[in-house]
Design a protein around this motif. Structure first.
Motif, short mmCIF file in Angstrom:
data_model
loop_
_atom_site.label_atom_id
_atom_site.label_comp_id
_atom_site.label_asym_id
_atom_site.label_seq_id
_atom_site.Cartn_x
_atom_site.Cartn_y
_atom_site.Cartn_z
N GLY A 72 -15.33 -4.05 8.18
CA GLY A 72 -15.01 -3.52 9.50
C GLY A 72 -14.34 -4.56 10.38
O GLY A 72 -13.34 -4.27 11.06
N TYR A 83 -10.49 -3.46 11.64
CA TYR A 83 -10.52 -2.62 12.83
C TYR A 83 -9.26 -2.74 13.68
O TYR A 83 -8.91 -1.84 14.44
CB TYR A 83 -11.77 -2.91 13.68
CG TYR A 83 -11.70 -4.15 14.55
CD1 TYR A 83 -11.27 -4.07 15.88
CD2 TYR A 83 -12.08 -5.40 14.06
CE1 TYR A 83 -11.22 -5.20 16.68
CE2 TYR A 83 -12.03 -6.52 14.85
CZ TYR A 83 -11.59 -6.43 16.16
OH TYR A 83 -11.55 -7.54 16.96
N ARG A 84 -8.53 -3.84 13.54
CA ARG A 84 -7.28 -4.01 14.28
C ARG A 84 -6.10 -3.31 13.61
O ARG A 84 -4.98 -3.32 14.14
CB ARG A 84 -6.96 -5.50 14.44
CG ARG A 84 -7.86 -6.23 15.43
CD ARG A 84 -7.60 -7.72 15.43
NE ARG A 84 -8.31 -8.39 16.51
CZ ARG A 84 -7.79 -8.75 17.68
NH1 ARG A 84 -6.50 -8.50 17.92
NH2 ARG A 84 -8.51 -9.34 18.60
N TYR A 105 -5.79 -0.14 13.02
CA TYR A 105 -5.66 1.25 13.42
C TYR A 105 -5.07 1.35 14.83
O TYR A 105 -5.40 0.57 15.71
CB TYR A 105 -7.02 1.95 13.38
CG TYR A 105 -7.56 2.07 11.96
CD1 TYR A 105 -7.28 3.19 11.19
CD2 TYR A 105 -8.34 1.05 11.41
CE1 TYR A 105 -7.76 3.31 9.89
CE2 TYR A 105 -8.81 1.15 10.11
CZ TYR A 105 -8.52 2.28 9.36
OH TYR A 105 -9.00 2.38 8.07
N HIS A 116 -12.05 -0.06 19.79
CA HIS A 116 -12.14 0.33 18.38
C HIS A 116 -13.29 -0.39 17.68
O HIS A 116 -13.99 0.19 16.85
CB HIS A 116 -10.82 0.05 17.67
CG HIS A 116 -9.71 0.96 18.10
ND1 HIS A 116 -8.45 0.92 17.56
CD2 HIS A 116 -9.68 1.94 19.05
CE1 HIS A 116 -7.69 1.84 18.14
NE2 HIS A 116 -8.42 2.45 19.05
N PHE A 117 -13.48 -1.65 18.02
CA PHE A 117 -14.57 -2.40 17.39
C PHE A 117 -15.93 -1.84 17.81
O PHE A 117 -16.82 -1.68 16.96
CB PHE A 117 -14.50 -3.88 17.74
CG PHE A 117 -15.66 -4.67 17.22
CD1 PHE A 117 -15.77 -4.95 15.87
CD2 PHE A 117 -16.68 -5.09 18.08
CE1 PHE A 117 -16.87 -5.66 15.36
CE2 PHE A 117 -17.77 -5.78 17.59
CZ PHE A 117 -17.87 -6.07 16.23
N THR A 157 -16.57 1.19 18.80
CA THR A 157 -16.71 2.49 18.15
C THR A 157 -17.17 2.32 16.71
O THR A 157 -18.09 3.02 16.25
CB THR A 157 -15.37 3.26 18.17
OG1 THR A 157 -14.96 3.44 19.53
CG2 THR A 157 -15.51 4.62 17.51
N PHE A 158 -16.56 1.39 16.00
CA PHE A 158 -17.00 1.09 14.63
C PHE A 158 -18.44 0.59 14.61
O PHE A 158 -19.24 1.01 13.77
CB PHE A 158 -16.08 0.04 13.99
CG PHE A 158 -16.69 -0.63 12.79
CD1 PHE A 158 -16.82 0.04 11.59
CD2 PHE A 158 -17.17 -1.94 12.88
CE1 PHE A 158 -17.41 -0.56 10.49
CE2 PHE A 158 -17.76 -2.55 11.78
CZ PHE A 158 -17.88 -1.86 10.58
N TYR A 191 -21.52 2.01 12.66
CA TYR A 191 -22.18 1.11 11.70
C TYR A 191 -23.70 1.15 11.90
O TYR A 191 -24.46 1.23 10.94
CB TYR A 191 -21.65 -0.31 11.89
CG TYR A 191 -22.37 -1.36 11.07
CD1 TYR A 191 -22.03 -1.57 9.74
CD2 TYR A 191 -23.37 -2.14 11.63
CE1 TYR A 191 -22.69 -2.54 8.98
CE2 TYR A 191 -24.04 -3.09 10.89
CZ TYR A 191 -23.69 -3.30 9.57
OH TYR A 191 -24.35 -4.25 8.82
N SER A 222 -13.76 6.23 11.92
CA SER A 222 -14.81 5.39 12.51
C SER A 222 -14.25 4.21 13.30
O SER A 222 -14.99 3.55 14.02
CB SER A 222 -15.75 4.88 11.42
OG SER A 222 -15.10 3.97 10.56
N PHE A 223 -12.95 3.97 13.19
CA PHE A 223 -12.34 2.86 13.92
C PHE A 223 -11.57 3.32 15.16
O PHE A 223 -11.43 2.54 16.10
CB PHE A 223 -11.40 2.07 13.01
CG PHE A 223 -12.09 1.37 11.88
CD1 PHE A 223 -12.75 0.16 12.09
CD2 PHE A 223 -12.14 1.93 10.62
CE1 PHE A 223 -13.41 -0.48 11.06
CE2 PHE A 223 -12.79 1.29 9.58
CZ PHE A 223 -13.43 0.08 9.81
N TYR A 224 -11.07 4.54 15.17
CA TYR A 224 -10.18 4.91 16.28
C TYR A 224 -10.52 6.24 16.95
O TYR A 224 -9.89 6.59 17.95
CB TYR A 224 -8.73 4.98 15.79
CG TYR A 224 -8.45 6.08 14.80
CD1 TYR A 224 -8.17 7.38 15.21
CD2 TYR A 224 -8.45 5.81 13.43
CE1 TYR A 224 -7.91 8.38 14.30
CE2 TYR A 224 -8.20 6.82 12.51
CZ TYR A 224 -7.92 8.10 12.95
OH TYR A 224 -7.68 9.10 12.03
#
Length: 345
Positions: free
Chosen positions: A14, A18-19, A21, A82-83, A85-86, A90, A127-129
């Motif tokens: 992750g 994550y960057r 997206y 985004h982080f 959200t991930f 998680y 899960s990232f965006y």
């Protein structure tokens, strides 16, 4: 050790991607909704009372917005969002693993179910965006876990915890009422299985409903000024409209002409055929064991009953309510943990 290694590796993956997206179409709308909501909460503006999208819960977007002030660059703001959200998803994956263990699956079998959740391609990418459907999926998983905790140990604190999470899941998105219906079905089952007396069932039900609605009222500021009228509008799904078109079998459909059940096609084509086969076979086997066999009112069969009733309740709500679903099956990502509950049973 294997479980810890998996979660460490998953977190590192992750961090690494994550960057990669971009910004989703809902991102700026979520920021605006959170700003309007926080302005109302802190008494700076009443714009929320006439805001067209006021019935969408803004708890998660508001928490994200509070962290925006720590970043100056807009790109870094979106990377931060985004982080988080991930990270939220998680943490829910860890909860999903704990739920599997609570249902008395072995560590390896629980890990297998968790891996099926993480590595579902649509969910992994979203899960990232995806700032709306992924947080809702995450809190829905938490609500499933709190329900399992209550089923395993039917104490008042566990009931209160589940009621609070049940309120929050609807704050995140209206389809969270599926959890209300699943809980009601399990309450009825507990009564029929003689785990509760009639009076005990009614009292626990009233406590659950009271705390659930109190939580919903507290965390959905739209309800503060006119709770009854706004809740009636909210629960009717009337405010939730969409003006786009959906591509389905090579043809674009406006919102009022999208074939019902199209999201099932998107769901099926994004799954390995063997997993769909397992789901259908296992669902039939569990249903036969529960309804035809002698385990329907066996308190020890709470996991099997929960799996079957969750599927039946969800399908019934969708057949009756016919909610507007578009952009593939992102609105029903929450069904996937239920799907896995059946597959792993």
């Amino acid at each position: 050790m294997l479980t810890v290694l998996f979660f460490v590796c998953y977190f590192l993956v992750g961090l690494a991607v994550y960057r990669d997206y971009g910004v989703s179409i809902d991102e700026t709308a979520q920021v605006n909704k959170a700003r309007i909501t926080l302005n109302y909460v802190f008494g700076r503006s009443d714009e929320l009372l006439t805001y067209a999208d006021r019935h969408y819960g803004a708890l998660f977007p508001s928490l994200l917005l509070l962290g925006n002030n720590f970043f100056q660059d807009s790109q870094e703001i979106f990377f931060y969002r985004h982080f988080v959200t991930f990270l939220f998803f998680y943490l829910s994956v860890i909860v999903f693993y704990k739920m599997m263990r609570k249902l008395e699956y072995s560590r390896r079998f629980s890990l297998l179910g968790t891996m099926l959740l993480v590595f579902q391609p649509t969910i992994f990418a979203h899960s990232f965006y995806n700032p709306k459907d992924i947080p809702f999926l995450a809190i829905f998983i938490v609500s499933m876990y709190s329900l399992v905790r209550f089923l395993k140990k039917q104490t008042i604190p566990n009931l209160i915890l589940h009621a609070v999470v049940s309120g929050l899941v609807v704050v995140f998105r209206l389809p969270g009422i599926v959890m209300w219906a699943i809980t009601a079905a399990m309450f009825l089952w507990l009564y029929l299985a003689r785990s509760f007396t009639f009076v005990g069932t009614v009292l626990r039900g009233l406590l659950y409903v009271g705390i659930t609605f109190l939580t919903l009222y507290i965390f959905l500021p739209t309800l503060w000024a006119h709770p009854i009228s706004e809740f009636s509008t909210f629960i009717s799904m009337a405010p939730f409209t969409w003006s786009g078109t959906e591509l389905y079998y090579g043809q674009s459909y406006p919102q009022d002409q999208i074939p019902f059940g199209h999201f099932l096609v998107y769901f099926i084509i994004s799954m390995p055929p063997v997993l769909i086969g397992f789901f259908l076979v296992v669902l039939i086997m569990i249903a036969r064991e529960v309804f035809v066999g002698q385990r329907l009112f066996d308190p020890a069969a709470n996991g099997s009953v929960l799996a079957v009733l969750s599927v039946l309740v969800t399908l019934e709500i969708f057949l009756v309510q016919r909610p507007l679903v578009y952009n593939g099956w992102r609105h029903v990502l929450f069904f996937y943990p239920i799907f896995l509950l059946v597959v792993m049973e």
